[in-house]
Scaffold this motif. Structure first.
Motif, PDB file in Angstrom:
ATOM      1  N   THR A  15       0.843  -1.191   0.000  1.00 21.42           N
ATOM      2  CA  THR A  15       0.000   0.000   0.000  1.00 21.42           C
ATOM      3  C   THR A  15       0.882   1.245   0.000  1.00 21.42           C
ATOM      4  O   THR A  15       1.790   1.366   0.824  1.00 21.42           O
ATOM      5  CB  THR A  15      -0.899   0.044   1.258  1.00 21.42           C
ATOM      6  N   VAL A  16       0.603   2.137  -0.925  1.00 17.15           N
ATOM      7  CA  VAL A  16       1.313   3.419  -0.966  1.00 17.15           C
ATOM      8  C   VAL A  16       0.510   4.431  -0.157  1.00 17.15           C
ATOM      9  O   VAL A  16      -0.629   4.740  -0.508  1.00 17.15           O
ATOM     10  CB  VAL A  16       1.470   3.914  -2.431  1.00 17.15           C
ATOM     11  N   HIS A  17       1.096   4.903   0.930  1.00 15.55           N
ATOM     12  CA  HIS A  17       0.430   5.913   1.758  1.00 15.55           C
ATOM     13  C   HIS A  17       0.999   7.285   1.415  1.00 15.55           C
ATOM     14  O   HIS A  17       2.046   7.674   1.938  1.00 15.55           O
ATOM     15  CB  HIS A  17       0.650   5.620   3.243  1.00 15.55           C
ATOM     16  N   GLY A  18       0.324   8.002   0.537  1.00 12.70           N
ATOM     17  CA  GLY A  18       0.836   9.288   0.076  1.00 12.70           C
ATOM     18  C   GLY A  18       0.907  10.335   1.163  1.00 12.70           C
ATOM     19  O   GLY A  18       1.858  11.113   1.232  1.00 12.70           O
ATOM     20  N   ALA A  19      -0.096  10.362   2.040  1.00 13.20           N
ATOM     21  CA  ALA A  19      -0.141  11.410   3.060  1.00 13.20           C
ATOM     22  C   ALA A  19       0.992  11.254   4.065  1.00 13.20           C
ATOM     23  O   ALA A  19       1.637  12.228   4.453  1.00 13.20           O
ATOM     24  CB  ALA A  19      -1.487  11.397   3.773  1.00 13.20           C
ATOM     25  N   SER A  20       1.244  10.016   4.498  1.00 16.16           N
ATOM     26  CA  SER A  20       2.299   9.806   5.489  1.00 16.16           C
ATOM     27  C   SER A  20       3.633   9.438   4.845  1.00 16.16           C
ATOM     28  O   SER A  20       4.633   9.273   5.532  1.00 16.16           O
ATOM     29  CB  SER A  20       1.876   8.719   6.487  1.00 16.16           C
ATOM     30  N   SER A  28       4.602 -12.407   3.537  1.00 17.46           N
ATOM     31  CA  SER A  28       3.996 -13.718   3.760  1.00 17.46           C
ATOM     32  C   SER A  28       4.379 -14.342   5.097  1.00 17.46           C
ATOM     33  O   SER A  28       3.735 -15.270   5.557  1.00 17.46           O
ATOM     34  CB  SER A  28       4.372 -14.670   2.621  1.00 17.46           C
ATOM     35  N   ASP A  29       5.431 -13.818   5.734  1.00 12.23           N
ATOM     36  CA  ASP A  29       5.805 -14.376   7.047  1.00 12.23           C
ATOM     37  C   ASP A  29       5.110 -13.622   8.178  1.00 12.23           C
ATOM     38  O   ASP A  29       5.417 -13.824   9.348  1.00 12.23           O
ATOM     39  CB  ASP A  29       7.326 -14.359   7.245  1.00 12.23           C
ATOM     40  N   GLY A  30       4.195 -12.722   7.818  1.00 15.94           N
ATOM     41  CA  GLY A  30       3.430 -12.011   8.835  1.00 15.94           C
ATOM     42  C   GLY A  30       4.016 -10.668   9.230  1.00 15.94           C
ATOM     43  O   GLY A  30       3.400  -9.907   9.970  1.00 15.94           O
ATOM     44  N   GLN A  31       5.208 -10.360   8.724  1.00 14.56           N
ATOM     45  CA  GLN A  31       5.827  -9.068   9.026  1.00 14.56           C
ATOM     46  C   GLN A  31       5.165  -7.962   8.200  1.00 14.56           C
ATOM     47  O   GLN A  31       4.894  -8.148   7.023  1.00 14.56           O
ATOM     48  CB  GLN A  31       7.312  -9.092   8.661  1.00 14.56           C
ATOM     49  N   THR A  32       4.920  -6.842   8.844  1.00 21.42           N
ATOM     50  CA  THR A  32       4.454  -5.667   8.114  1.00 21.42           C
ATOM     51  C   THR A  32       5.472  -4.559   8.323  1.00 21.42           C
ATOM     52  O   THR A  32       5.855  -4.270   9.461  1.00 21.42           O
ATOM     53  CB  THR A  32       3.079  -5.191   8.620  1.00 21.42           C
ATOM     54  N   PHE A  33       5.943  -3.978   7.238  1.00 24.79           N
ATOM     55  CA  PHE A  33       6.906  -2.887   7.338  1.00 24.79           C
ATOM     56  C   PHE A  33       6.280  -1.623   6.764  1.00 24.79           C
ATOM     57  O   PHE A  33       5.530  -1.674   5.801  1.00 24.79           O
ATOM     58  CB  PHE A  33       8.178  -3.211   6.546  1.00 24.79           C
ATOM     59  N   ARG A  34       6.611  -0.507   7.377  1.00 25.62           N
ATOM     60  CA  ARG A  34       6.229   0.796   6.830  1.00 25.62           C
ATOM     61  C   ARG A  34       7.533   1.503   6.468  1.00 25.62           C
ATOM     62  O   ARG A  34       8.241   1.988   7.340  1.00 25.62           O
ATOM     63  CB  ARG A  34       5.412   1.592   7.853  1.00 25.62           C
ATOM     64  N   ILE A  35       7.837   1.506   5.197  1.00 29.17           N
ATOM     65  CA  ILE A  35       9.133   2.003   4.742  1.00 29.17           C
ATOM     66  C   ILE A  35       8.952   3.423   4.201  1.00 29.17           C
ATOM     67  O   ILE A  35       8.184   3.644   3.271  1.00 29.17           O
ATOM     68  CB  ILE A  35       9.691   1.103   3.625  1.00 29.17           C
ATOM     69  N   PRO A  36       9.645   4.391   4.795  1.00 31.70           N
ATOM     70  CA  PRO A  36       9.498   5.773   4.319  1.00 31.70           C
ATOM     71  C   PRO A  36       9.949   5.914   2.862  1.00 31.70           C
ATOM     72  O   PRO A  36      10.955   5.338   2.466  1.00 31.70           O
ATOM     73  CB  PRO A  36      10.416   6.582   5.244  1.00 31.70           C
ATOM     74  N   PHE A  37       9.182   6.689   2.096  1.00 29.76           N
ATOM     75  CA  PHE A  37       9.572   6.954   0.704  1.00 29.76           C
ATOM     76  C   PHE A  37      10.989   7.515   0.660  1.00 29.76           C
ATOM     77  O   PHE A  37      11.777   7.180  -0.222  1.00 29.76           O
ATOM     78  CB  PHE A  37       8.640   7.995   0.054  1.00 29.76           C
ATOM     79  N   GLU A  38      11.287   8.386   1.619  1.00 28.77           N
ATOM     80  CA  GLU A  38      12.605   9.041   1.618  1.00 28.77           C
ATOM     81  C   GLU A  38      13.718   8.003   1.718  1.00 28.77           C
ATOM     82  O   GLU A  38      14.715   8.076   1.005  1.00 28.77           O
ATOM     83  CB  GLU A  38      12.698  10.029   2.777  1.00 28.77           C
ATOM     84  N   LEU A  39      13.518   7.004   2.593  1.00 25.38           N
ATOM     85  CA  LEU A  39      14.528   5.955   2.743  1.00 25.38           C
ATOM     86  C   LEU A  39      14.650   5.156   1.449  1.00 25.38           C
ATOM     87  O   LEU A  39      15.755   4.847   0.990  1.00 25.38           O
ATOM     88  CB  LEU A  39      14.173   5.026   3.904  1.00 25.38           C
ATOM     89  N   PHE A  92      13.154  -2.523  -6.923  1.00 28.56           N
ATOM     90  CA  PHE A  92      13.130  -2.971  -5.541  1.00 28.56           C
ATOM     91  C   PHE A  92      12.611  -4.410  -5.506  1.00 28.56           C
ATOM     92  O   PHE A  92      11.419  -4.651  -5.681  1.00 28.56           O
ATOM     93  CB  PHE A  92      12.221  -2.059  -4.705  1.00 28.56           C
ATOM     94  N   THR A  93      13.536  -5.363  -5.339  1.00 23.93           N
ATOM     95  CA  THR A  93      13.128  -6.761  -5.257  1.00 23.93           C
ATOM     96  C   THR A  93      12.447  -6.992  -3.914  1.00 23.93           C
ATOM     97  O   THR A  93      12.588  -6.197  -2.987  1.00 23.93           O
ATOM     98  CB  THR A  93      14.340  -7.705  -5.360  1.00 23.93           C
ATOM     99  N   TRP A  94      11.729  -8.094  -3.821  1.00 22.59           N
ATOM    100  CA  TRP A  94      11.078  -8.419  -2.538  1.00 22.59           C
ATOM    101  C   TRP A  94      12.123  -8.495  -1.430  1.00 22.59           C
ATOM    102  O   TRP A  94      11.913  -8.018  -0.325  1.00 22.59           O
ATOM    103  CB  TRP A  94      10.349  -9.754  -2.640  1.00 22.59           C
ATOM    104  N   GLU A  95      13.250  -9.118  -1.754  1.00 27.28           N
ATOM    105  CA  GLU A  95      14.303  -9.274  -0.750  1.00 27.28           C
ATOM    106  C   GLU A  95      14.826  -7.908  -0.291  1.00 27.28           C
ATOM    107  O   GLU A  95      15.072  -7.674   0.885  1.00 27.28           O
ATOM    108  CB  GLU A  95      15.444 -10.093  -1.358  1.00 27.28           C
ATOM    109  N   TYR A  96      14.975  -6.981  -1.271  1.00 25.65           N
ATOM    110  CA  TYR A  96      15.489  -5.662  -0.934  1.00 25.65           C
ATOM    111  C   TYR A  96      14.476  -4.875  -0.092  1.00 25.65           C
ATOM    112  O   TYR A  96      14.835  -4.211   0.878  1.00 25.65           O
ATOM    113  CB  TYR A  96      15.845  -4.900  -2.216  1.00 25.65           C
ATOM    114  N   LEU A  97      13.194  -4.992  -0.466  1.00 23.82           N
ATOM    115  CA  LEU A  97      12.153  -4.325   0.318  1.00 23.82           C
ATOM    116  C   LEU A  97      12.140  -4.861   1.748  1.00 23.82           C
ATOM    117  O   LEU A  97      11.989  -4.099   2.708  1.00 23.82           O
ATOM    118  CB  LEU A  97      10.772  -4.552  -0.318  1.00 23.82           C
ATOM    119  N   TYR A  98      12.314  -6.172   1.866  1.00 24.25           N
ATOM    120  CA  TYR A  98      12.320  -6.791   3.188  1.00 24.25           C
ATOM    121  C   TYR A  98      13.498  -6.267   4.010  1.00 24.25           C
ATOM    122  O   TYR A  98      13.352  -5.925   5.187  1.00 24.25           O
ATOM    123  CB  TYR A  98      12.394  -8.319   3.060  1.00 24.25           C
ATOM    124  N   THR A  99      14.661  -6.189   3.350  1.00 24.49           N
ATOM    125  CA  THR A  99      15.857  -5.675   4.019  1.00 24.49           C
ATOM    126  C   THR A  99      15.661  -4.221   4.447  1.00 24.49           C
ATOM    127  O   THR A  99      16.004  -3.833   5.570  1.00 24.49           O
ATOM    128  CB  THR A  99      17.077  -5.780   3.082  1.00 24.49           C
TER     129      THR A  99
END
Length: 138
Positions: A15-20, A28-39, A92-99
């Protein structure tokens, strides 16, 4: 893809959260990450940011307000975001996003340290093309 094993968690939902200005990725392992666009932008895996070898990185600045304006799936292994500053060459591969998600605190500290070492501010405008600000210590 190198490094992509059957054990690499895959995103169930992105999900792309434009406001935040965060990319929320449910893996799939149950982890949810919120990765800042800036990062994502300053750690983009593209050659433009990473260069073509160690020490060739271009330190990205002035990306605090960057937005993701489009997110394009690439095969079944990556997404390619288009950022509001026009940058769109990072895969951004899945592995890279996870990292990025799992290590964002450390990556963020590293980024701020590199800025400090280069005597730059996070909000400094990027040098125009042609000038390479490369301050990287090993």
């Amino acid at each position: 893809m190198a490094g992509l094993t059957p054990n690499t968690p895959t995103p169930q939902d992105i999900t792309v959260h434009g406001a935040s200005r965060v990319l929320e990725v449910l893996f799939s392992d149950g982890q949810t990450f919120r990765i800042p666009f800036e990062l994502m932008r300053v750690c983009s895996p593209s050659a433009e940011v990473q260069g073509h070898g160690p020490g060739q990185e271009t330190l990205q600045t002035g990306k605090r307000d960057v937005q993701i304006v489009a997110l394009e799936p690439v095969g079944h292994y990556a997404v390619r975001p288009t950022f509001s500053d026009g940058h769109d060459s990072g895969l951004f591969t899945w592995e890279y996003l996870y990292t990025l998600g799992a290590r964002q605190d450390a990556l963020w500290r590293d980024y701020l340290q590199r800025l400090a070492d280069a005597g730059l501010d996070r909000d400094a405008p990027m040098p125009t093309a042609g000038g390479h600000a490369c301050g990287h210590h090993h």
